[in-house]
Design an enzyme around this catalytic site. Structure first.
Site, PDB file in Angstrom:
ATOM      1  N   SER A  13      18.299  33.947  23.410  1.00  0.00           N
ATOM      2  CA  SER A  13      18.242  35.422  23.357  1.00  0.00           C
ATOM      3  C   SER A  13      19.586  36.138  23.259  1.00  0.00           C
ATOM      4  O   SER A  13      19.600  37.366  23.109  1.00  0.00           O
ATOM      5  CB  SER A  13      17.479  36.022  24.560  1.00  0.00           C
ATOM      6  OG  SER A  13      16.090  35.931  24.365  1.00  0.00           O
ATOM      7  N   ASN A  65      11.330  32.701  17.023  1.00  0.00           N
ATOM      8  CA  ASN A  65      10.615  33.989  17.138  1.00  0.00           C
ATOM      9  C   ASN A  65       9.111  33.681  17.194  1.00  0.00           C
ATOM     10  O   ASN A  65       8.706  32.547  16.928  1.00  0.00           O
ATOM     11  CB  ASN A  65      10.986  34.923  15.980  1.00  0.00           C
ATOM     12  CG  ASN A  65      10.571  34.346  14.640  1.00  0.00           C
ATOM     13  OD1 ASN A  65       9.381  34.176  14.372  1.00  0.00           O
ATOM     14  ND2 ASN A  65      11.546  33.994  13.814  1.00  0.00           N
ATOM     15  N   ILE A 121      24.390  22.631  18.061  1.00  0.00           N
ATOM     16  CA  ILE A 121      23.313  21.886  18.731  1.00  0.00           C
ATOM     17  C   ILE A 121      22.621  20.887  17.793  1.00  0.00           C
ATOM     18  O   ILE A 121      22.101  19.874  18.244  1.00  0.00           O
ATOM     19  CB  ILE A 121      22.294  22.878  19.358  1.00  0.00           C
ATOM     20  CG1 ILE A 121      21.452  22.203  20.438  1.00  0.00           C
ATOM     21  CG2 ILE A 121      21.408  23.517  18.289  1.00  0.00           C
ATOM     22  CD1 ILE A 121      20.639  23.171  21.284  1.00  0.00           C
ATOM     23  N   GLY A 124      21.890  36.061  20.959  1.00  0.00           N
ATOM     24  CA  GLY A 124      22.378  36.347  19.602  1.00  0.00           C
ATOM     25  C   GLY A 124      21.638  37.541  19.041  1.00  0.00           C
ATOM     26  O   GLY A 124      21.783  38.669  19.537  1.00  0.00           O
ATOM     27  N   VAL A 125      20.800  37.290  18.055  1.00  0.00           N
ATOM     28  CA  VAL A 125      20.012  38.339  17.388  1.00  0.00           C
ATOM     29  C   VAL A 125      19.218  39.173  18.400  1.00  0.00           C
ATOM     30  O   VAL A 125      19.087  40.401  18.235  1.00  0.00           O
ATOM     31  CB  VAL A 125      19.032  37.697  16.373  1.00  0.00           C
ATOM     32  CG1 VAL A 125      18.110  38.730  15.755  1.00  0.00           C
ATOM     33  CG2 VAL A 125      19.797  36.947  15.284  1.00  0.00           C
ATOM     34  N   TYR A 126      18.699  38.586  19.462  1.00  0.00           N
ATOM     35  CA  TYR A 126      17.857  39.289  20.426  1.00  0.00           C
ATOM     36  C   TYR A 126      18.629  40.146  21.425  1.00  0.00           C
ATOM     37  O   TYR A 126      18.018  40.874  22.215  1.00  0.00           O
ATOM     38  CB  TYR A 126      16.927  38.311  21.154  1.00  0.00           C
ATOM     39  CG  TYR A 126      15.672  37.940  20.357  1.00  0.00           C
ATOM     40  CD1 TYR A 126      15.422  38.489  19.100  1.00  0.00           C
ATOM     41  CD2 TYR A 126      14.722  37.065  20.874  1.00  0.00           C
ATOM     42  CE1 TYR A 126      14.277  38.161  18.370  1.00  0.00           C
ATOM     43  CE2 TYR A 126      13.568  36.735  20.159  1.00  0.00           C
ATOM     44  CZ  TYR A 126      13.347  37.291  18.902  1.00  0.00           C
ATOM     45  OH  TYR A 126      12.210  36.971  18.209  1.00  0.00           O
ATOM     46  N   ASP A 179      17.949  29.057  15.016  1.00  0.00           N
ATOM     47  CA  ASP A 179      16.656  28.732  14.393  1.00  0.00           C
ATOM     48  C   ASP A 179      16.876  28.294  12.936  1.00  0.00           C
ATOM     49  O   ASP A 179      16.375  27.239  12.490  1.00  0.00           O
ATOM     50  CB  ASP A 179      15.770  29.987  14.467  1.00  0.00           C
ATOM     51  CG  ASP A 179      14.306  29.736  14.178  1.00  0.00           C
ATOM     52  OD1 ASP A 179      13.925  28.559  14.015  1.00  0.00           O
ATOM     53  OD2 ASP A 179      13.547  30.726  14.114  1.00  0.00           O
TER      54      ASP A 179
END
Ligand code: AR6
Length: 169
Positions: free
Chosen positions: A118, A25, A12, A120-122, A35
């Site tokens: 959300s 976050n 992106i 990925g890590v989340y 991020d």
């Protein structure tokens, strides 16, 4: 005329659009995943500006400049952490897309690109998140004049395929 929705497989941070959305976050002070990639590509001025935003609640959206990115703005939103689906995760995810699109419209952005918030890590299951993303983006582009173009960005094959299915072809 309704705006267009495009699907892209890639990074992106390289896209030539007016605004890119960051899956941040609540601190808005950087992290991993998309991020981290956005902060690296934008340069340290991004973090400087983020320090003045006072964080962000899940489902809300705030904007900064894009600095060294091709995009003029970064829209920072905070997705839900997946806890199994009974803690309002879907509603919060809808809010992320809705509020980010309203903010893009307010800024006058003609084009905006979204990562898969959300998933990925989340830990939000991709197959559940993608239809929510597509529904909210469709709802917005059918009734608003801006942005004219929304780009849904997949960073891996599985996400790309889920988007292809949800977009119908
Ligand atoms: N371009 C497009 N998509 C990307 C890129 C990229 N350069 N890099 C990763 N993705 P994630 P989340 C995809 O974990 O689940 C951070 O630490 C990735 O493959 O970035 O919302 C924040 O600070 C996945 O499909 O975001 C938060 O603490 C999607 O972007 C937390 O992670 C989202 O994955 C947020 O977790």
């Amino acid at each position: 005329m309704a705006g267009s929705i495009d699907l892209v497989l890639g990074d992106i941070t390289t896209l030539e659009v007016d605004a890119i959305v960051n899956a941040a976050n609540p601190s808005l002070l950087g992290g991993g995943g998309v991020d981290g990639a956005i902060h690296r590509a934008a340069g340290p001025e991004l973090l400087q500006e983020c320090r003045f935003l006072g964080g962000c609640e899940p489902g809300e959206a705030k904007h900064t400049q894009g600095y060294r990115l091709p995009a003029r703005w970064v829209i920072h939103t905070v997705g839900p952490i997946w806890h199994g689906g009974r803690r309002g995760e879907e509603e919060t995810l809808r809010d992320c897309y809705r509020h980010s699109l309203l903010l893009a419209e307010e800024l006058g952005a003609t084009s905006v690109a979204f990562p898969s918030i959300s998933t990925g890590v989340y830990g939000y299951p991709v197959e559940r998140a993608v239809p929510v993303a597509v529904q909210e983006v469709r709802r917005h582009v059918e009734q608003a004049t801006l942005p004219q173009r929304v780009v849904l960005v997949a960073f891996d094959e599985r996400t790309h395929e889920a988007y292809r299915d949800a977009l119908g072809g």
